[in-house]
Each structure stands twice: as structure tokens, then as C-alpha cells.
Design a protein around this motif. Sequence first.
Motif, PDB file in Angstrom:
ATOM      1  N   ARG A  13       0.825  -1.228   0.000  1.00  0.00           N
ATOM      2  CA  ARG A  13       0.000   0.000   0.000  1.00  0.00           C
ATOM      3  C   ARG A  13       0.847   1.260   0.000  1.00  0.00           C
ATOM      4  O   ARG A  13       0.513   2.228  -0.682  1.00  0.00           O
ATOM      5  CB  ARG A  13      -0.926   0.021   1.207  1.00  0.00           C
ATOM      6  CG  ARG A  13      -2.063  -0.942   1.066  1.00  0.00           C
ATOM      7  CD  ARG A  13      -3.024  -0.845   2.211  1.00  0.00           C
ATOM      8  NE  ARG A  13      -3.784  -2.085   2.262  1.00  0.00           N
ATOM      9  CZ  ARG A  13      -4.443  -2.498   3.301  1.00  0.00           C
ATOM     10  NH1 ARG A  13      -4.450  -1.782   4.413  1.00  0.00           N
ATOM     11  NH2 ARG A  13      -5.100  -3.620   3.265  1.00  0.00           N
ATOM     12  N   GLY A  14       1.945   1.275   0.736  1.00  0.00           N
ATOM     13  CA  GLY A  14       2.811   2.450   0.751  1.00  0.00           C
ATOM     14  C   GLY A  14       3.428   2.720  -0.605  1.00  0.00           C
ATOM     15  O   GLY A  14       3.502   3.870  -1.056  1.00  0.00           O
ATOM     16  N   LEU A  55       3.306   5.863  -5.789  1.00  0.00           N
ATOM     17  CA  LEU A  55       3.253   5.856  -7.249  1.00  0.00           C
ATOM     18  C   LEU A  55       1.984   6.475  -7.804  1.00  0.00           C
ATOM     19  O   LEU A  55       2.006   7.127  -8.843  1.00  0.00           O
ATOM     20  CB  LEU A  55       3.383   4.416  -7.764  1.00  0.00           C
ATOM     21  CG  LEU A  55       4.726   3.743  -7.488  1.00  0.00           C
ATOM     22  CD1 LEU A  55       4.691   2.300  -7.974  1.00  0.00           C
ATOM     23  CD2 LEU A  55       5.855   4.493  -8.154  1.00  0.00           C
ATOM     24  N   ARG A  56       0.853   6.280  -7.114  1.00  0.00           N
ATOM     25  CA  ARG A  56      -0.421   6.721  -7.665  1.00  0.00           C
ATOM     26  C   ARG A  56      -1.142   7.787  -6.878  1.00  0.00           C
ATOM     27  O   ARG A  56      -2.196   8.239  -7.298  1.00  0.00           O
ATOM     28  CB  ARG A  56      -1.372   5.520  -7.743  1.00  0.00           C
ATOM     29  CG  ARG A  56      -1.098   4.599  -8.858  1.00  0.00           C
ATOM     30  CD  ARG A  56      -2.358   3.865  -9.147  1.00  0.00           C
ATOM     31  NE  ARG A  56      -2.120   2.434  -9.146  1.00  0.00           N
ATOM     32  CZ  ARG A  56      -3.046   1.541  -9.066  1.00  0.00           C
ATOM     33  NH1 ARG A  56      -4.291   1.901  -8.926  1.00  0.00           N
ATOM     34  NH2 ARG A  56      -2.769   0.268  -9.094  1.00  0.00           N
ATOM     35  N   GLY A  57      -0.671   8.152  -5.732  1.00  0.00           N
ATOM     36  CA  GLY A  57      -1.419   9.080  -4.891  1.00  0.00           C
ATOM     37  C   GLY A  57      -2.344   8.299  -3.976  1.00  0.00           C
ATOM     38  O   GLY A  57      -1.984   7.256  -3.469  1.00  0.00           O
TER      39      GLY A  57
END
Length: 77
Positions: free
Chosen positions: A37-38, A43-45
Motif C-alpha cells: 500500500r505504501g 506511485l499513484r497518490g
Amino acid sequence: MDSGSLLWLGRIAAVVALVMTAAFLATPPGRVPLPLRGIMKMLRGNLPAGSESGTVPAWKKTLSFLLVIAAVVVALF
């Protein structure tokens, strides 16, 4: 590289593989495992909210717990 450092690298790889496998098993369907998740946030916000309706069977939770215990044993000995 001597055999001691190769053994050390192998232990690190085994611990990472065991913990990642445990994370994938313990994650409800349709959600991103916690260790990833981090990375996904960087990478995607913001991540989209996952469905909370999925549950993980007890055998998967037990197996993931045993994999984490195995990772601890590999890391310490």
C-alpha cells in the motif's frame, strides 16, 4: 563474495518471501496487501477505497500466521 554473505542474502530473501506470501494470504479479495500500500500510494497518490465485504478464511489466516513465525525463525537463527 564469500559463502557467509551469500547465506546472509539468502536468509533476507527467504524472510521477505515468507512475509510477502503471508501478507497476500491474509488480505481480503480486492484489496492491496499492506506491504504494497505504501508503494502504491507513492506511485499513484490516494488509493481507492477497497470493498470491506470480503473476508479471509480461517485457514488462510492460520497459514499466514505460521509463515510469519517461520520468517521470524529464519531471521533469528
